[in-house]
Design an enzyme around this catalytic site. Structure first.
Site, PDB file in Angstrom:
ATOM      1  N   TYR A 138      35.865  18.652 -20.217  1.00 30.77           N
ATOM      2  CA  TYR A 138      36.552  19.356 -19.121  1.00 30.77           C
ATOM      3  C   TYR A 138      37.836  19.908 -19.516  1.00 30.77           C
ATOM      4  O   TYR A 138      38.646  20.440 -18.572  1.00 30.77           O
ATOM      5  CB  TYR A 138      36.920  18.316 -17.969  1.00 30.77           C
ATOM      6  CG  TYR A 138      35.611  17.865 -17.072  1.00 30.77           C
ATOM      7  CD1 TYR A 138      34.658  17.128 -17.756  1.00 30.77           C
ATOM      8  CD2 TYR A 138      35.699  18.386 -15.834  1.00 30.77           C
ATOM      9  CE1 TYR A 138      33.709  16.810 -16.895  1.00 30.77           C
ATOM     10  CE2 TYR A 138      34.401  17.834 -15.052  1.00 30.77           C
ATOM     11  CZ  TYR A 138      33.658  17.195 -15.662  1.00 30.77           C
ATOM     12  OH  TYR A 138      32.271  16.788 -14.831  1.00 30.77           O
ATOM     13  N   LYS A 185      29.814   7.431 -26.813  1.00 27.57           N
ATOM     14  CA  LYS A 185      28.856   7.501 -27.553  1.00 27.57           C
ATOM     15  C   LYS A 185      29.166   7.619 -29.179  1.00 27.57           C
ATOM     16  O   LYS A 185      28.913   8.871 -29.788  1.00 27.57           O
ATOM     17  CB  LYS A 185      28.241   9.125 -27.188  1.00 27.57           C
ATOM     18  CG  LYS A 185      26.760   9.389 -27.580  1.00 27.57           C
ATOM     19  CD  LYS A 185      25.626   8.524 -27.036  1.00 27.57           C
ATOM     20  CE  LYS A 185      24.338   9.085 -27.958  1.00 27.57           C
ATOM     21  NZ  LYS A 185      23.114   8.046 -27.821  1.00 27.57           N
ATOM     22  N   ASP A 217      24.183   5.966 -23.096  1.00 23.61           N
ATOM     23  CA  ASP A 217      22.718   6.020 -22.293  1.00 23.61           C
ATOM     24  C   ASP A 217      22.221   4.389 -22.244  1.00 23.61           C
ATOM     25  O   ASP A 217      21.612   4.451 -21.229  1.00 23.61           O
ATOM     26  CB  ASP A 217      21.990   6.713 -23.683  1.00 23.61           C
ATOM     27  CG  ASP A 217      22.209   6.238 -25.121  1.00 23.61           C
ATOM     28  OD1 ASP A 217      23.209   5.291 -25.291  1.00 23.61           O
ATOM     29  OD2 ASP A 217      21.424   6.594 -26.009  1.00 23.61           O
ATOM     30  N   ASP A 241      31.861  11.112 -14.989  1.00 27.12           N
ATOM     31  CA  ASP A 241      31.406  11.877 -13.938  1.00 27.12           C
ATOM     32  C   ASP A 241      30.036  11.768 -13.719  1.00 27.12           C
ATOM     33  O   ASP A 241      29.515  11.186 -12.599  1.00 27.12           O
ATOM     34  CB  ASP A 241      31.391  13.307 -14.482  1.00 27.12           C
ATOM     35  CG  ASP A 241      30.817  14.215 -13.439  1.00 27.12           C
ATOM     36  OD1 ASP A 241      30.975  13.972 -12.243  1.00 27.12           O
ATOM     37  OD2 ASP A 241      29.996  15.159 -13.702  1.00 27.12           O
ATOM     38  N   ASP A 245      28.228   8.996 -10.459  1.00 18.98           N
ATOM     39  CA  ASP A 245      26.902   9.258  -9.224  1.00 18.98           C
ATOM     40  C   ASP A 245      26.080   8.190  -9.409  1.00 18.98           C
ATOM     41  O   ASP A 245      25.379   7.739  -8.299  1.00 18.98           O
ATOM     42  CB  ASP A 245      26.504  10.401  -9.614  1.00 18.98           C
ATOM     43  CG  ASP A 245      27.192  11.642  -9.028  1.00 18.98           C
ATOM     44  OD1 ASP A 245      28.446  11.593  -8.977  1.00 18.98           O
ATOM     45  OD2 ASP A 245      26.429  12.767  -8.657  1.00 18.98           O
TER      46      ASP A 245
HETATM   47  C1  IPM Z   1      33.319  14.730  -9.189  1.00 13.04           C
HETATM   48  C2  IPM Z   1      32.612  16.541  -9.210  1.00 13.04           C
HETATM   49  C3  IPM Z   1      33.752  17.167  -9.900  1.00 13.04           C
HETATM   50  C4  IPM Z   1      33.537  16.903 -11.456  1.00 13.04           C
HETATM   51  C5  IPM Z   1      33.446  18.625  -9.863  1.00 13.04           C
HETATM   52  C6  IPM Z   1      33.357  19.014  -8.513  1.00 13.04           C
HETATM   53  C7  IPM Z   1      34.550  19.429 -10.415  1.00 13.04           C
HETATM   54  O1  IPM Z   1      31.345  16.154  -9.630  1.00 13.04           O
HETATM   55  O2  IPM Z   1      34.495  14.490  -9.059  1.00 13.04           O
HETATM   56  O3  IPM Z   1      32.548  13.884  -9.736  1.00 13.04           O
HETATM   57  O4  IPM Z   1      32.673  17.290 -12.235  1.00 13.04           O
HETATM   58  O5  IPM Z   1      34.386  16.142 -11.943  1.00 13.04           O
HETATM   59 MN    MN Z   2      30.566  14.230 -10.134  1.00  9.48          MN
END
Ligand code: IPM
Ligand code: MN
Length: 355
Positions: A138, A185, A217, A241, A245
């Site tokens: 990033y 990793k 992983d 990131d 999720d």
């Molecule tokens: C998050 C989102 C962001 C990221 C995007 C929207 C820039 O997915 O906050 O997890 O990739 O960090």
């Molecule tokens: Mn995200």
């Protein structure tokens, strides 16, 4: 003294969920001696269409001069890739918000919604991902050559690793965690090898904490097999990131997941993990809890109001026993709109704060 809170409503469901986050702050204001002043800080896809910038300079100045930022969600269909996202990244980089704190907590009331409900989950799921938030892939170092070659460099610096890993150890200690897990990793990536060396180095100052290293992983697999095994999880930007999720899914809905983009002692940004969800925007059905729990994080991390933060969490737990938005619906309970969910949590909070 009044705390200045910048408000970015954003796109899609952003304005709807931010409204409920502000409702909670107004309730806190009414029943405690804290007081807030809100200032709009427009950013996102709609703003980009109007002004050609997703994070206008004026907005960034408003944010910089505030004590904290409550951020909804951004993105509208049809935008070029990365345009809306650049507002979030601009704030993270511009304010050097190097910690992305992402609690993954399964509320007791939501056990029925956990995808692992038929599996042994020990004493439940309650872990926090401490994601490095300014470096890695990033860092935006790279480019495209002749539409043929595309490069992004994965940048980890020693000082960048040190400050996030130190933060994570302090976080684990403060919350009386027994174990800290570092996810990398290091069998393949050089930046991860530097990271692991620093994790081991800093770990020496925390002899009481159990330290664990995992490859990303394998971690993705173990997070599903035994989520109850993790407490503080520290990791780099991209891995954080992705695993957040996965974690958010385990707690019943992406709509439940909150986050804080933090630079300790400086203006920090609090946002739900979910996106702008254009398909359900304007329908008053989005789950506001991710935003409300982000407000909880704001009170805890930026304003050191741990007791009030705890009251917000208890209010959410109680509300979940009575009603649900559709993403976490339970046929035995009332289905609530975004506004009704916010009202219910706010009612619960009132009774806690009055005590
Ligand atoms: C998050 C989102 C962001 C990221 C995007 C929207 C820039 O997915 O906050 O997890 O990739 O960090
Ligand atoms: Mn995200």
């Amino acid at each position: 003294m009044k705390a200045q809170i910048a408000i970015t409503k954003g796109d899609g469901v952003g304005p709807e969920v931010v409204e409920e986050g502000m409702k909670i702050l107004k309730t806190v204001e009414k029943y405690s001696d804290l007081s807030f002043e809100f200032k709009e800080a427009p950013a996102g896809g709609k703003v980009w269409k109007e002004m050609g910038q997703s994070l206008p300079d004026k907005t960034f100045t408003i944010i910089k001069e505030s004590d904290a930022l409550l951020f909804g969600a951004i993105g509208i269909p049809g935008l070029p890739q990365g345009v809306a996202e650049s507002a979030i990244l601009g704030i993270r980089q511009g304010l050097d918000l190097y910690v992305n704190l992402r609690p993954i907590k399964l509320f007791d009331a939501l056990k029925d919604r956990c995808p692992l409900k038929d599996q042994y989950i020990g004493d439940g799921i309650d872990l926090t991902i401490v994601r490095e938030n300014t470096e890695g892939l990033y860092a935006n170092i790279g480019g495209i050559m002749k539409k043929e070659v595309a490069i992004n460099n994965m940048i980890y610096t020693r000082s960048g690793c040190e400050r996030i890993i130190e933060y994570a150890f302090q976080f684990a200690k403060k919350h009386n965690h027994k174990k800290i897990t570092s996810v990398d990793k290091a069998n393949i990536l050089k930046p991860s090898q530097l990271w692991r060396e620093i994790f081991e180095q800093i770990g020496k100052s925390y002899p009481k904490l159990e330290k664990e290293n995992m490859y990303v992983d394998a971690f993705c697999q173990w997070l599903i097999r035994s989520p109850y095994d993790y407490e503080t999880v520290v990791t780099g930007n991209l891995f954080g990131d992705i695993i957040s999720d996965e974690g958010a899914f385990l707690i019943g809905s992406l709509g439940m997941a909150s986050s804080g983009n933090i630079h300790p002692g400086q203006v920090s940004m609090y946002e739900p993990i979910h996106g702008s969800a254009p398909d359900i925007a304007g329908k008053n059905i989005a789950n506001p809890i991710g935003t409300i729990l982000s407000v909880k994080l704001m009170l805890e991390e930026s304003f050191k109001q741990e007791e009030i933060a705890h009251d917000i969490e208890k209010s959410v737990e109680e509300a979940l026993n009575e009603g649900r938005t559709i993403d976490i619906e339970n046929k035995l309970l009332e289905t609530l709109t975004t506004t009704q969910m916010g009202d219910l949590i706010s009612e619960k909070l009132k009774s806690f704060l009055k005590k």
